[in-house]
Enzyme design. Structure first.
Site, short mmCIF file in Angstrom:
data_model
loop_
_atom_site.label_atom_id
_atom_site.label_comp_id
_atom_site.label_asym_id
_atom_site.label_seq_id
_atom_site.Cartn_x
_atom_site.Cartn_y
_atom_site.Cartn_z
N GLU A 25 1.91 4.86 -8.84
CA GLU A 25 0.96 5.85 -8.33
C GLU A 25 1.16 7.18 -9.05
OE1 GLU A 25 1.18 6.31 -4.06
OE2 GLU A 25 -0.51 7.70 -4.03
N ASN A 172 -7.55 2.57 0.13
CA ASN A 172 -6.13 2.46 0.48
C ASN A 172 -5.87 3.17 1.81
OD1 ASN A 172 -3.05 2.35 -0.19
ND2 ASN A 172 -3.45 4.52 0.18
N GLU A 173 -5.16 2.53 2.68
CA GLU A 173 -4.78 3.13 3.98
C GLU A 173 -5.94 3.94 4.56
OE1 GLU A 173 -0.90 5.03 3.92
OE2 GLU A 173 0.07 3.12 3.46
N TYR A 239 6.79 -0.77 5.34
CA TYR A 239 8.00 -0.23 4.71
C TYR A 239 9.21 -0.47 5.60
CZ TYR A 239 5.27 2.17 1.09
OH TYR A 239 4.47 2.45 0.01
N GLU A 295 2.04 -2.72 -0.47
CA GLU A 295 3.07 -1.67 -0.44
C GLU A 295 4.19 -2.12 0.47
OE1 GLU A 295 1.96 2.45 0.14
OE2 GLU A 295 0.09 2.16 -0.97
N GLN A 344 8.05 2.00 -5.49
CA GLN A 344 7.15 1.94 -6.61
C GLN A 344 7.97 1.66 -7.87
OE1 GLN A 344 4.43 5.23 -6.76
NE2 GLN A 344 3.78 4.96 -4.65
O1 AHR Z 1 4.01 4.66 -1.63
C1 AHR Z 1 3.87 5.94 -1.13
C2 AHR Z 1 2.71 6.10 -0.18
O2 AHR Z 1 2.94 5.35 0.96
C3 AHR Z 1 1.37 5.62 -0.67
O3 AHR Z 1 0.70 6.55 -1.42
C4 AHR Z 1 0.63 5.38 0.61
O4 AHR Z 1 -0.38 4.41 0.48
C5 AHR Z 1 1.73 5.01 1.59
O5 AHR Z 1 1.62 5.67 2.77
#
Ligand code: AHR
Length: 490
Positions: A25, A172-173, A239, A295, A344
């Site tokens: 990103e 995205n999101e 996450y 992600e 990432q």
């Molecule tokens: O990976 C970092 C961020 O985490 C991304 O930009 C977003 O999609 C997520 O909240």
């Protein structure tokens, strides 16, 4: 002692290579400095891409790379990133540190990077602040081979032939940074935007809808009800933290409690995938739609003294072990989970490589991904074993985790030991196939907080794992806090 039975004729679907995907990103030093330095940089580069980083990443055989975000995607206007670099407009990267983005890395540079890495591109479009026309035009610009103003503009900018683009994300999101939409609203927007993503190339574009945040079952339910006919995959972001979003913990300063917490939190991935799989199974019993975990990764506090908006963190053996637990969860769910992109690739969150000026180091997570390559597109082999569960407070996670696959007459067995105290003797009994050669590699370290630094780049480095092979029996001693991969050959 763990006893494992592997019946190599009992295979259970393919482990998609795309679950070993990456994500880059416009965030912190991921793109600029980390991957792209520009062609007039003193750091050796090819068309602006750092040679050291590209050559390290090539070793991973990255199957797919997601770009340009993340939250950045819904703020990105692709036209700002094409043509003469000196004329490209600047923008403020409001999501990530408010830094000025000069748009020198745009569409052409992204495809150049993918070509250097030999990886497939996955582009995420802008639904939150972009228009339908902008998205449709981008796809035509990239993929149309004929005579059209957009295709000719691409030619004028240096690319004669269209690029091959298979994966395209529609936002995205969108429940958060991508527009703070409600599920029903996004579902309607998705239908409109996706209508105009046309197929110009030989291969139809595989569309990925912006999916739920972790356990948000309502989001998935609404998408399945309203857009299942119009998408190929639904994304999921999940996450891992030391405690939770508000207490992420520190990447390289923790104790046994911190180790155990991260191991336990990986198990949330299994629970979360189950939640969405159940809903998808109800609406799509034929299993046509995929779950795309685009992600995932360990997310800690930023390293002290670094920009809080850059999400730069260190990486220890804890991340390699917990990363293997998650990859094994993806293997387990191979029926639905067809792609995953760790967040990432460089200098951000659970990165593969870290850079400092002209220096570069490989993280323990890099070694995990390199060691796991044998599983890509392998046939998952059913295995029987029981592992003690580590239980304390409200935490529960397996002491040992194992997964096996086979491909081209080889079997790949990955295993990890999450214990901070005990080594483990592991014996495999293999039936229905005979192997005569066994090669083992492992990654471990004396201290749980060990990490590679610019001063000591090989503190956590791979080494040989002694593997005994005797007829159908294979045995190893797996050290505490370690990951390993055994390759069996005929
Ligand atoms: O990976 C970092 C961020 O985490 C991304 O930009 C977003 O999609 C997520 O909240």
């Amino acid at each position: 002692m763990t006893k494992v039975k592997i019946n190599s004729s009992r295979v259970d679907g393919k482990i998609s290579k795309y679950i070993y995907g990456q994500f880059a990103e416009h965030l912190g030093r991921c793109i600029y400095e980390g991957l792209y330095v520009g062609d007039d940089s003193d750091i050796p580069n090819t068309n602006g891409m750092r040679n050291d980083v590209v050559s390290a990443l090539k070793e991973l055989e990255i199957p797919v790379l997601r770009w340009p975000g993340g939250c950045f995607a819904d703020d990105y206007h692709w036209r700002d990133g094409i043509g003469d670099k000196s004329k490209r407009p600047y923008m403020v990267n409001t999501n990530w540190g408010g830094v000025v983005e000069n748009n020198h890395f745009g569409t052409h540079e992204f495809f150049e990077l993918c070509e250097q890495l030999n990886t497939e591109p996955y582009i995420c479009g802008n639904v939150g602040s972009g228009t339908v026309q902008e998205m449709r035009d981008w796809v035509e610009y990239m993929t149309f081979d004929g005579d059209s103003p957009l295709a000719n503009e691409r030619r004028k900018n240096g690319r004669e032939k269209p690029w091959k683009l298979k994966f395209f994300g529609v936002g995205n999101e969108n429940w958060g940074c991508g527009g703070n939409m409600r599920a029903q609203y996004y579902a309607d927007e998705y239908r409109r935007y996706a209508t105009f993503i046309r197929n110009y190339g030989e291969e139809p574009i595989y569309k990925i809808a912006g999916g739920p945040n972790a356990d948000d079952d309502n989001w998935t339910e609404v998408l399945m009800k309203n857009i299942k006919h119009a998408t190929d995959g639904i994304s999921l972001h999940c996450y891992t933290f030391e405690s939770d979003w508000n207490n992420k913990g520190k990447a390289a300063v923790f104790d046994k409690d911190g180790w155990d917490s991260v191991m336990a939190d990986t198990q949330r991935m299994d629970k979360t995938i189950n939640i969405h799989e159940l809903i998808m199974d109800r609406y799509d019993p034929e299993n046509k739609l995929d779950l795309i975990v685009d992600e995932w990764g360990n997310w800690y506090d930023v390293e002290p003294g670094t920009n809080p908006g850059f999400l730069y963190q260190q990486n220890t053996i804890r991340d390699a072990v917990s990363g293997m637990l998650i990859l094994h969860i993806f293997h387990k769910h191979n029926r639905r989970v067809q792609m995953a992109n760790i967040a990432q690739m460089v200098n951000v969150l659970q990165a593969m490589v870290l850079t400092d000026g002209e220096k570069m180091i490989l993280t323990p997570t890099y070694h995990l991904f390199r060691m796991m390559k044998g599983h890509m597109d392998g046939e998952k082999v059913d295995i029987d074993y029981t592992s003690d569960m580590y239980e304390s407070k409200d935490r529960k996670f397996p002491k040992i985790s194992i997964s096996a696959s086979k491909k081209n007459d080889e079997m790949t067995i990955s295993l990890c030991n999450t214990s901070t105290e005990d080594d483990e003797d592991i014996t495999f009994e293999i039936s229905d196939d005979e192997y005569s050669i066994a090669v083992g590699e492992m990654l471990t370290s004396n201290n749980m907080t060990d990490c590679n630094t610019f001063e000591n780049p090989n503190c956590v480095a791979p080494s040989n794992l002694d593997v005994n092979i005797n007829g159908n029996t294979v045995s190893v001693k797996l050290p505490k806090m370690s990951i390993a991969v055994i390759t069996l050959k005929k």
